[in-house]
Design an enzyme around this catalytic site. Structure first.
Site, mmCIF file in Angstrom:
data_model
loop_
_atom_site.group_PDB
_atom_site.id
_atom_site.type_symbol
_atom_site.label_atom_id
_atom_site.label_comp_id
_atom_site.label_asym_id
_atom_site.label_seq_id
_atom_site.Cartn_x
_atom_site.Cartn_y
_atom_site.Cartn_z
ATOM 1 C CD GLU A 91 -2.640 -1.343 2.556
ATOM 2 O OE1 GLU A 91 -2.718 -0.361 3.318
ATOM 3 O OE2 GLU A 91 -3.205 -2.422 2.767
ATOM 4 C CB CYS A 119 2.661 -1.589 14.059
ATOM 5 S SG CYS A 119 2.845 -1.449 12.275
ATOM 6 C CB SER A 213 9.154 4.885 15.624
ATOM 7 O OG SER A 213 8.836 5.267 14.307
ATOM 8 C CB CYS A 337 0.637 6.076 11.433
ATOM 9 S SG CYS A 337 1.341 7.553 10.765
HETATM 10 N N1 SAH Z 1 8.992 0.894 10.437
HETATM 11 C C1 SAH Z 1 9.191 2.295 10.494
HETATM 12 C C2 SAH Z 1 8.352 3.065 9.511
HETATM 13 C C3 SAH Z 1 6.938 2.619 9.302
HETATM 14 S S1 SAH Z 1 5.868 2.771 10.686
HETATM 15 C C4 SAH Z 1 8.961 2.797 11.898
HETATM 16 O O1 SAH Z 1 8.479 2.050 12.730
HETATM 17 O O2 SAH Z 1 9.312 3.952 12.157
HETATM 18 C C5 SAH Z 1 5.494 4.502 10.665
HETATM 19 C C6 SAH Z 1 5.035 5.090 12.002
HETATM 20 O O3 SAH Z 1 3.740 4.611 12.375
HETATM 21 C C7 SAH Z 1 5.949 4.747 13.160
HETATM 22 O O4 SAH Z 1 6.271 5.925 13.871
HETATM 23 C C8 SAH Z 1 5.093 3.835 14.020
HETATM 24 O O5 SAH Z 1 5.472 3.914 15.368
HETATM 25 C C9 SAH Z 1 3.712 4.365 13.743
HETATM 26 N N2 SAH Z 1 2.623 3.447 14.061
HETATM 27 C C10 SAH Z 1 2.604 2.108 13.920
HETATM 28 N N3 SAH Z 1 1.383 1.621 14.265
HETATM 29 C C11 SAH Z 1 0.617 2.672 14.610
HETATM 30 C C12 SAH Z 1 -0.754 2.833 15.009
HETATM 31 N N4 SAH Z 1 -1.582 1.788 15.081
HETATM 32 N N5 SAH Z 1 -1.199 4.079 15.270
HETATM 33 C C13 SAH Z 1 -0.387 5.152 15.129
HETATM 34 N N6 SAH Z 1 0.881 5.069 14.726
HETATM 35 C C14 SAH Z 1 1.391 3.847 14.472
HETATM 36 FE FE1 SF4 Z 2 7.531 -2.500 11.559
HETATM 37 FE FE2 SF4 Z 2 7.427 0.157 11.977
HETATM 38 FE FE3 SF4 Z 2 5.236 -1.388 12.264
HETATM 39 FE FE4 SF4 Z 2 7.206 -1.578 14.025
HETATM 40 S S1 SF4 Z 2 5.937 0.237 13.632
HETATM 41 S S2 SF4 Z 2 6.123 -3.311 13.101
HETATM 42 S S3 SF4 Z 2 8.992 -1.285 12.737
HETATM 43 S S4 SF4 Z 2 6.346 -1.027 10.385
#
Ligand code: SAH
Ligand code: SF4
Length: 352
Positions: A91, A119, A213, A337
């Site tokens: 996506e 996530c 993050s 996100c």
């Molecule tokens: N793997 C990388 C980039 C993709 S995730 C990372 O973790 O930084 C992008 C962002 O979305 C990250 O800051 C992560 O902490 C955030 N994120 C993941 N799941 C989320 C959720 N359910 N609600 C809000 N932010 C979330």
């Molecule tokens: Fe992977 Fe980023 Fe999601 Fe963590 S928040 S599981 S590192 S995509």
């Protein structure tokens, strides 16, 4: 559909010139420019002689992915489902802010191996890394929806620093002035904190923006929320961020996903401020976007309350930190996100 022919999109110009040899370099440049424009076939490359176009068409593919579906949220967010040559689905999301600025949110992996508990992408594990063409083409696909995208964030599916070689190639192709010429200053990579990857970026570039993050500065809690912490401990992570900042001279963003009742306590904001001290940072708070069925140590995850959020912001601001709160975008289409990636795997999922 399986591509036996080499794919040209997403190759840096040098690599493209190499693969097109013995064609002269200026021909490679022309092809590179056409790809940046997103032409649909070699036939459209009108400054190449017809027999050359036909020859290229026989030997190469221009692209390797297609848009398989599209959903738009009334808030302006558009999510594309993209099908890769092997049937895998990823996506990419187009975000629009209040000032009309358009940002592409791109994926770097199909799935993610790091399993952060909050996530959705993390729940499906890693299927595979994307190649540079697959990363590059996400931008072209989004641009076919919205021509004026000038910003990119690598905050889609996957951990960018676990796919650095292919990401680097894609970045080179995206920022080359002879093609799309996107500014490195308008590109940000978000990482869960892969120390070796940050070190590698600091040493060899490219000088894109970096967002960590962090989510909590409490090592114990972070290890439970983000297991990647166990092999990338916070004190070392801070050192390597400091070095990155010295090398690249850019402010780092600390992102914190706020989970109701879990990491919004005074101790958490204190720990985040302690981590930030000595670094030049901006803090970006992301209230957790709900994903059904997600739990942490037996307890259902929930969104933070308004009071938890404002209290957290206040305490950070009192310590002199600059804090922004991420606008919630694309909630209605699960394009926010951490909401990327339907349960049960992508192949099973049908885009609209
Ligand atoms: N793997 C990388 C980039 C993709 S995730 C990372 O973790 O930084 C992008 C962002 O979305 C990250 O800051 C992560 O902490 C955030 N994120 C993941 N799941 C989320 C959720 N359910 N609600 C809000 N932010 C979330
Ligand atoms: Fe992977 Fe980023 Fe999601 Fe963590 S928040 S599981 S590192 S995509």
């Amino acid at each position: 559909m399986y591509h036996l022919k080499p794919v040209l999109s997403g190759l840096p110009l040098d690599a493209l010139a190499e693969i097109l040899k013995p064609l002269p370099k200026f021909r490679a440049e022309q092809v590179f420019q056409w790809i940046a424009r997103g032409v649909s076939s070699f036939q459209a490359m009108t400054n190449l002689a017809l027999p050359l176009r036909e020859d290229l068409e026989r030997r190469f593919s221009l692209y390797s992915s297609v848009i398989a579906g599209r959903v738009a949220d009334p808030d302006g967010t558009v999510k594309l489902y993209i099908r890769l040559h092997d049937g895998e689905r990823i996506e990419a999301v187009l975000l629009s802010d209040g000032e009309g600025r358009k940002t592409a949110c791109l994926s770097t992996q199909a799935g993610c191996p790091l399993a952060c508990v909050f996530c959705k992408t993390g729940t499906r594990g890693l299927t595979r890394n994307l190649d540079s063409g697959e990363i590059f083409e996400q931008f072209l696909h989004l641009r076919s929806v919205e021509p004026e995208i000038a910003n990119i964030v690598f905050m889609g599916m996957g951990e960018p620093l676990l796919n650095l070689p292919e990401l680097r190639k894609a970045l080179e192709a995206l920022t080359d002035g002879r093609g799309l010429g996107l500014s490195k200053r308008r590109i940000t990579l978000s990482t869960s904190g892969i120390i070796a990857g940050i070190r590698n970026l600091a040493a060899a570039g490219p000088a894109v923006g970096l967002a960590l993050s962090l989510t909590t500065g409490d090592s114990n809690l972070r290890s439970r929320l983000m297991p990647v912490t166990l092999s990338n401990p916070l004190p070392y992570l801070k050192d390597v961020l400091y070095d990155y900042q010295q090398q690249q001279g850019r402010r780092i963003t600390l992102e914190a996903v706020l989970l109701g009742g879990i990491n919004t306590r005074q101790e958490d904001s204190d720990a985040l401020a302690a981590f930030a001290s000595g670094l030049e940072v901006m803090v970006n708070l992301i209230p957790w976007n709900p994903v059904e069925g997600m739990t942490f140590e037996g307890q259902a995850l929930r969104e933070p309350s308004g009071r938890e959020i404002t209290g957290y912001i206040q305490r950070l601001e009192q310590r002199g930190l600059k804090v922004t709160r991420r606008l919630r975008k694309g909630l209605g289409i699960a394009g926010a996100c951490g909401q990327l990636g339907p349960p049960g795997g992508f192949k099973a999922h049908e885009g609209p």
